[in-house]
Design an enzyme around this catalytic site. Sequence first.
Site, PDB file in Angstrom:
ATOM      1  N   LYS A   6       0.735  -1.299   0.055  1.00 28.37           N
ATOM      2  CA  LYS A   6       0.060  -0.003  -0.114  1.00 28.37           C
ATOM      3  C   LYS A   6       0.929   1.452  -0.122  1.00 28.37           C
ATOM      4  O   LYS A   6       1.905   1.298   0.635  1.00 28.37           O
ATOM      5  CB  LYS A   6      -0.842  -0.035   1.107  1.00 28.37           C
ATOM      6  CG  LYS A   6      -2.044   1.186   1.395  1.00 28.37           C
ATOM      7  CD  LYS A   6      -2.717   0.784   2.691  1.00 28.37           C
ATOM      8  CE  LYS A   6      -3.865   2.090   2.904  1.00 28.37           C
ATOM      9  NZ  LYS A   6      -4.737   1.634   3.909  1.00 28.37           N
ATOM     10  N   SER A  83      -9.222   2.395   3.386  1.00 23.46           N
ATOM     11  CA  SER A  83      -8.579   3.255   2.543  1.00 23.46           C
ATOM     12  C   SER A  83      -7.486   2.269   1.798  1.00 23.46           C
ATOM     13  O   SER A  83      -6.773   2.738   1.141  1.00 23.46           O
ATOM     14  CB  SER A  83      -7.452   4.327   3.383  1.00 23.46           C
ATOM     15  OG  SER A  83      -6.681   3.571   4.294  1.00 23.46           O
ATOM     16  N   SER A 107      -9.981   0.466   7.449  1.00 20.89           N
ATOM     17  CA  SER A 107      -9.335   0.382   6.268  1.00 20.89           C
ATOM     18  C   SER A 107      -8.851  -0.937   5.658  1.00 20.89           C
ATOM     19  O   SER A 107      -8.491  -1.121   4.404  1.00 20.89           O
ATOM     20  CB  SER A 107      -8.254   1.375   6.210  1.00 20.89           C
ATOM     21  OG  SER A 107      -8.767   2.601   6.538  1.00 20.89           O
TER      22      SER A 107
END
Length: 406
Positions: A6, A83, A107
């Site tokens: 990520k 996210s 997230s």
Amino acid sequence: MPFLIKDIGPMAAGVPFFMGSRALGPGVPAAHDSDLMRRFRAAGLVTLGLTTMPELGLCFATEPVRFGPARNPWDLDRGAGGSSGGAAALVAAGAVPLAHASDGAGSIRIPAACCGLVGLKPSRGRLPCGPDLGESALGMADAFALTRTVRDTAHLLDAVQGPGVGEKYTAPPPARPYAEEPTREPRRLRVAITTKPWSDAPVNPEVAAAAEHAARLLQQQGHHVEEASPVVDWDAVIHALVVTQTAFLGAIFQRAPRPPDPALLEGVSRRVLEQAARLSALDLLAAFDAQNRVTRSVAAFFTRYDLLVSPTMAQLPAPHGTIRYDDPSHTLETFVRSMFDYAPFTPPFNVTGQPAISLPLGRSTGGLPIGVQLVAAYGREDLLLGIAGRLEQAAPWRRHADTLFR
């Protein structure tokens, strides 16, 4: 095994990270591997690149202005959640079997619910966050991964779990390898089910029905199931998360080689950094006091119950543009309230530090994935993986995922 990390950074030596923001220009290269990245490499994972995220990782929709929206493979007009939305979209689409993700208010679990994946948020202190951080987001965030199966989640947790040297928090070690849990016969558990959020947010009936169906499956497997819910001070949850994460992000940008250009930040990001500049030590102490109140109350509930079943989100995956992170008319409060109305079931367990997992146990009438959240007491990932394995056998979601690739 192919893998993706990520864009939260810093993760991998020499790899630039952007935090989804135009304000970081060409990116900031990591000086070295994080402790978790070293464990990913040692497990045989080969990183192919970065996955997109909302700016600063503060939104349940992954639609950064810099990179554009992460599209949900089940419906390209809808979001993949946030996210960790870029990670979820790529795992769900079959690009990689698993991908790094992180969870500061939901997230990992929310993108898992949006995209039909397994998303485990580990207990605080289960995985390392060093060497650059003593705690992630002042203890409110945890990193791990998104996968397609409980088996993959369990094996990866075995490969990377355990504290690093000097970690602030240390979760209790497992009694046996996590990979053994999904096939073990669990003892009879005390299970609570709730479909009512601790806020006044409405819940889609199909979402509630998926959680209720999961509870019925557990009852059929011999567990004691009843409607019950921990007492949660919702205002305290919001206060603890907003203040600590605002302070954490403000500190990151204060320590940056150059300050971000406000003109290049999205609307809510500007509000976050404005508030960070106004925070005092007393504000942080009040946030930690709120965290303590929530944690004590919820922990008391788990002395009476082994497991809590709830929806992961209150709504189905939202069309692009629903949450409006770049809307300049948002105050920080209006944004947070609207975002947590979309997914009110996940944030309390970042405050308490408990493990929670989202499983793709439902489908809407329109064919969209619906996630069901299971929560256990602190340190009990073993229990979550054991029950998740039994639910995967009872309602195998791979049959739905197979339709995505036809």
